[in-house]
Design an enzyme around this catalytic site. Structure first.
Site, PDB file in Angstrom:
ATOM      1  N   GLN A 119       0.852  -1.189   0.000  1.00  0.00           N
ATOM      2  CA  GLN A 119       0.000   0.000   0.000  1.00  0.00           C
ATOM      3  C   GLN A 119       0.888   1.238   0.000  1.00  0.00           C
ATOM      4  OE1 GLN A 119      -2.657   0.151   3.424  1.00  0.00           O
ATOM      5  NE2 GLN A 119      -2.344   2.347   3.506  1.00  0.00           N
ATOM      6  N   GLY A 120       0.932   1.950  -1.119  1.00  0.00           N
ATOM      7  CA  GLY A 120       1.818   3.108  -1.256  1.00  0.00           C
ATOM      8  C   GLY A 120       1.085   4.405  -0.995  1.00  0.00           C
ATOM      9  N   SER A 122       1.766   6.569   2.385  1.00  0.00           N
ATOM     10  CA  SER A 122       2.592   7.517   3.157  1.00  0.00           C
ATOM     11  C   SER A 122       3.833   7.958   2.384  1.00  0.00           C
ATOM     12  CB  SER A 122       3.057   6.870   4.459  1.00  0.00           C
ATOM     13  OG  SER A 122       1.960   6.401   5.187  1.00  0.00           O
ATOM     14  N   SER A 154       4.739  -1.353   3.851  1.00  0.00           N
ATOM     15  CA  SER A 154       4.848  -2.745   4.311  1.00  0.00           C
ATOM     16  C   SER A 154       4.818  -3.703   3.122  1.00  0.00           C
ATOM     17  CB  SER A 154       3.687  -3.097   5.247  1.00  0.00           C
ATOM     18  OG  SER A 154       3.635  -2.215   6.328  1.00  0.00           O
ATOM     19  N   GLU A 238      -8.629  -0.499   7.827  1.00  0.00           N
ATOM     20  CA  GLU A 238      -7.383  -0.819   8.536  1.00  0.00           C
ATOM     21  C   GLU A 238      -7.552  -0.617  10.029  1.00  0.00           C
ATOM     22  OE1 GLU A 238      -3.046   0.236   6.773  1.00  0.00           O
ATOM     23  OE2 GLU A 238      -4.513   1.809   6.709  1.00  0.00           O
TER      24      GLU A 238
HETATM   25  C1  FAD Z   1       4.614  -0.762  11.207  1.00  0.00           C
HETATM   26  C2  FAD Z   1       4.113   0.285  10.243  1.00  0.00           C
HETATM   27  C3  FAD Z   1       3.640  -0.104   9.006  1.00  0.00           C
HETATM   28  C4  FAD Z   1       3.203   0.865   8.090  1.00  0.00           C
HETATM   29  N1  FAD Z   1       2.770   0.435   6.852  1.00  0.00           N
HETATM   30  C5  FAD Z   1       2.408   1.366   5.936  1.00  0.00           C
HETATM   31  C6  FAD Z   1       2.043   0.945   4.610  1.00  0.00           C
HETATM   32  O1  FAD Z   1       2.041  -0.237   4.283  1.00  0.00           O
HETATM   33  N2  FAD Z   1       1.725   1.889   3.707  1.00  0.00           N
HETATM   34  C7  FAD Z   1       1.708   3.227   4.020  1.00  0.00           C
HETATM   35  O2  FAD Z   1       1.361   4.021   3.153  1.00  0.00           O
HETATM   36  N3  FAD Z   1       2.068   3.657   5.260  1.00  0.00           N
HETATM   37  C8  FAD Z   1       2.410   2.757   6.222  1.00  0.00           C
HETATM   38  N4  FAD Z   1       2.793   3.175   7.474  1.00  0.00           N
HETATM   39  C9  FAD Z   1       2.885   4.615   7.734  1.00  0.00           C
HETATM   40  C10 FAD Z   1       1.849   5.173   8.701  1.00  0.00           C
HETATM   41  O3  FAD Z   1       0.558   5.237   8.082  1.00  0.00           O
HETATM   42  C11 FAD Z   1       2.336   6.574   9.129  1.00  0.00           C
HETATM   43  O4  FAD Z   1       3.552   6.383   9.844  1.00  0.00           O
HETATM   44  C12 FAD Z   1       1.344   7.294   9.988  1.00  0.00           C
HETATM   45  O5  FAD Z   1       0.204   7.676   9.256  1.00  0.00           O
HETATM   46  C13 FAD Z   1       1.962   8.562  10.646  1.00  0.00           C
HETATM   47  O6  FAD Z   1       2.581   9.359   9.702  1.00  0.00           O
HETATM   48  P1  FAD Z   1       4.107   9.866   9.936  1.00  0.00           P
HETATM   49  O7  FAD Z   1       4.956   8.701  10.300  1.00  0.00           O
HETATM   50  O8  FAD Z   1       4.475  10.691   8.755  1.00  0.00           O
HETATM   51  O9  FAD Z   1       4.043  10.802  11.247  1.00  0.00           O
HETATM   52  P2  FAD Z   1       3.620  12.327  11.288  1.00  0.00           P
HETATM   53  O10 FAD Z   1       2.358  12.521  10.533  1.00  0.00           O
HETATM   54  O11 FAD Z   1       4.802  13.158  10.890  1.00  0.00           O
HETATM   55  O12 FAD Z   1       3.323  12.530  12.829  1.00  0.00           O
HETATM   56  C14 FAD Z   1       4.350  12.806  13.794  1.00  0.00           C
HETATM   57  C15 FAD Z   1       3.668  13.036  15.154  1.00  0.00           C
HETATM   58  O13 FAD Z   1       2.833  14.221  15.083  1.00  0.00           O
HETATM   59  C16 FAD Z   1       1.499  13.913  15.484  1.00  0.00           C
HETATM   60  N5  FAD Z   1       0.529  14.675  14.681  1.00  0.00           N
HETATM   61  C17 FAD Z   1       0.578  14.905  13.333  1.00  0.00           C
HETATM   62  N6  FAD Z   1      -0.489  15.633  12.940  1.00  0.00           N
HETATM   63  C18 FAD Z   1      -1.224  15.870  14.056  1.00  0.00           C
HETATM   64  C19 FAD Z   1      -2.460  16.547  14.294  1.00  0.00           C
HETATM   65  N7  FAD Z   1      -3.151  17.119  13.308  1.00  0.00           N
HETATM   66  N8  FAD Z   1      -2.950  16.569  15.569  1.00  0.00           N
HETATM   67  C20 FAD Z   1      -2.269  15.953  16.610  1.00  0.00           C
HETATM   68  N9  FAD Z   1      -1.080  15.314  16.438  1.00  0.00           N
HETATM   69  C21 FAD Z   1      -0.566  15.248  15.183  1.00  0.00           C
HETATM   70  C22 FAD Z   1       1.345  12.416  15.187  1.00  0.00           C
HETATM   71  O14 FAD Z   1       0.317  11.845  15.970  1.00  0.00           O
HETATM   72  C23 FAD Z   1       2.731  11.885  15.547  1.00  0.00           C
HETATM   73  O15 FAD Z   1       2.830  11.682  16.936  1.00  0.00           O
HETATM   74  C24 FAD Z   1       3.232   2.243   8.418  1.00  0.00           C
HETATM   75  C25 FAD Z   1       3.711   2.641   9.686  1.00  0.00           C
HETATM   76  C26 FAD Z   1       4.154   1.676  10.585  1.00  0.00           C
HETATM   77  C27 FAD Z   1       4.670   2.138  11.931  1.00  0.00           C
END
Ligand code: FAD
Length: 362
Positions: A119-120, A122, A154, A238
């Site tokens: 799933q692409g 993020s 993933s 999800e």
């Molecule tokens: C094990 C794992 C598997 C994953 N698999 C996939 C996958 O297959 N495909 C895919 O596309 N993605 C995947 N992801 C990505 C996942 O969806 C993102 O990591 C997640 O949505 C958070 O985005 P970010 O890491 O950019 O954090 P950020 O969005 O940068 O957030 C950083 C921090 O800021 C906080 N924050 C941000 N905005 C707000 C707000 N508006 N209000 C309050 N707090 C806020 C967040 O809660 C977090 O604590 C995976 C992640 C993990 C850990």
């Protein structure tokens, strides 16, 4: 609702138990070994008739009520077998938004495990704020050309196909300029690099760069600009513990930990036991609602938040009881840290609950 097995369900459970007695021990349940053989496990489950229980028969499923998936999850957890690969959210995404042609071409391979998916969504600058994504897909004749960078993808190391979100109209309002595509991973212009997790696992996810990769225009899922709708379907599914199938595993971990404790359990273990039982009952209620035809929108955020609390409570109990020397239990503690991030962070779930369920804020 009566949660005891009907005669048909009991027969299915018996058949599954017999099968698991033979094969469960042959498949690793954690670490890189688990990920390396996850595809094989998926196909073994499918061929024995235990994968895709509730999915449409026309695409290779068995069209049984969703309670059969719960039976599978319960029995896999009981037998100490690997979990059921979680693909329901992708199947829902393609099932709801894809054309008949795309469904017929792709759903059977997704369900029977002969084609692997990732799933692409993020990107380095677009996680919680997914609509900020900058990967582009530009029309060129009967193809689109893709440029951009996805991260935390993933299964991207083994995937044949990627359900990709890309910007097709940079001038449209940001949620409306995004489209969804099925992109072939094994082509020039696609490069995957693994990311090492805190637990040391290197084969679960990676980053993927697209540099001139192509996708036929008829592999767009839905209409141009409808990618956001698909994204909401996918992340909504999800976030449901009943489709993720983890809930049965928490009770098993709590039981295994309890067996190691003599005398009064530590507070962390008692709390994990309460929490996992709470989730079990919550999932049953959801299942019962599902059977009554109730469909949930933002409630998935509640489910995801509850599941995260339980996962992390069980993780803490594992750390307290088993310490850091037991690789499996320590791995489950470390993995529980990811639960409050994957599929949308806990803060984002709380924002959704506050705004869309409680009606708080602007
Ligand atoms: C094990 C794992 C598997 C994953 N698999 C996939 C996958 O297959 N495909 C895919 O596309 N993605 C995947 N992801 C990505 C996942 O969806 C993102 O990591 C997640 O949505 C958070 O985005 P970010 O890491 O950019 O954090 P950020 O969005 O940068 O957030 C950083 C921090 O800021 C906080 N924050 C941000 N905005 C707000 C707000 N508006 N209000 C309050 N707090 C806020 C967040 O809660 C977090 O604590 C995976 C992640 C993990 C850990």
């Amino acid at each position: 609702m009566d949660f005891r097995d009907s005669p048909a369900e009991a027969q299915f459970r018996d058949r599954l138990r017999t099968w698991l007695n033979e094969v469960a021990g042959q498949f690793p349940t954690s670490g890189d070994e688990y990920w390396a053989r996850q595809g094989e496990w998926h196909r073994a489950l499918y061929e024995a008739g235990f994968f895709g229980a509730s999915w449409p028969a026309e695409f290779g499923g068995h069209e049984l009520p969703p309670v059969y998936d719960v039976i599978v999850d319960e029995e896999l957890a009981r037998a100490g077998a690997p979990p059921r690969p979680s693909l329901g959210y992708l199947i829902q995404g393609l099932g709801r938004h894809g054309s008949r042609e795309l469904q017929q071409r792709f759903l059977p391979g997704m369900i029977n495990g002969t084609e692997r998916w990732c799933q692409g969504f993020s990107e380095p600058g677009a996680g919680s704020d997914l609509a900020a994504l900058t990967t582009t897909a530009t029309r060129d004749g009967d193809h689109y050309v893709v440029h951009g960078h996805k991260i935390w993808t993933s299964y991207s190391d083994v995937a044949d196909w990627c359900l990709l979100l890309a910007r097709t109209d940079p001038r449209a309002p940001r949620h409306k300029g995004i489209s969804a595509f099925i992109v072939e991973m094994k082509q020039p212009g696609v490069q995957q690099r693994p990311l090492r997790m805190i637990s040391g696992i290197t084969t679960e996810f990676g980053q993927v760069s697209f540099d001139g990769a192509t996708v036929p225009a008829d592999r767009m899922v839905g209409q141009p600009g409808e990618g956001w709708k698909l994204a909401m379907t996918v992340v909504g599914h999800e976030r449901e513990p009943s489709t993720l199938g983890y809930s049965a595993r928490y009770a098993t971990t709590v039981r295994l930990l309890s067996e190691r404790v003599a005398g009064d359990p530590p507070e962390e273990l008692a709390w994990a036991a309460v929490q996992s039982e709470m989730l079990r009952l919550h999932v049953r209620r959801r299942l019962s609602e599902q059977l009554d035809g109730v469909s949930h929108g933002p409630d998935g955020s509640l489910d995801k938040l509850l599941m995260t609390w339980v996962d992390q409570a069980v993780g803490h109990a594992a750390l307290t009881v088993a310490g850091t020397d037991d690789t499996h239990m320590f791995g489950s503690y470390l993995y529980s840290r990811a639960q409050s991030v994957m599929g949308g962070t806990s803060q984002i779930q709380k924002n959704i609950i506050a705004g869309r369920i409680l009606g708080l804020g602007a």
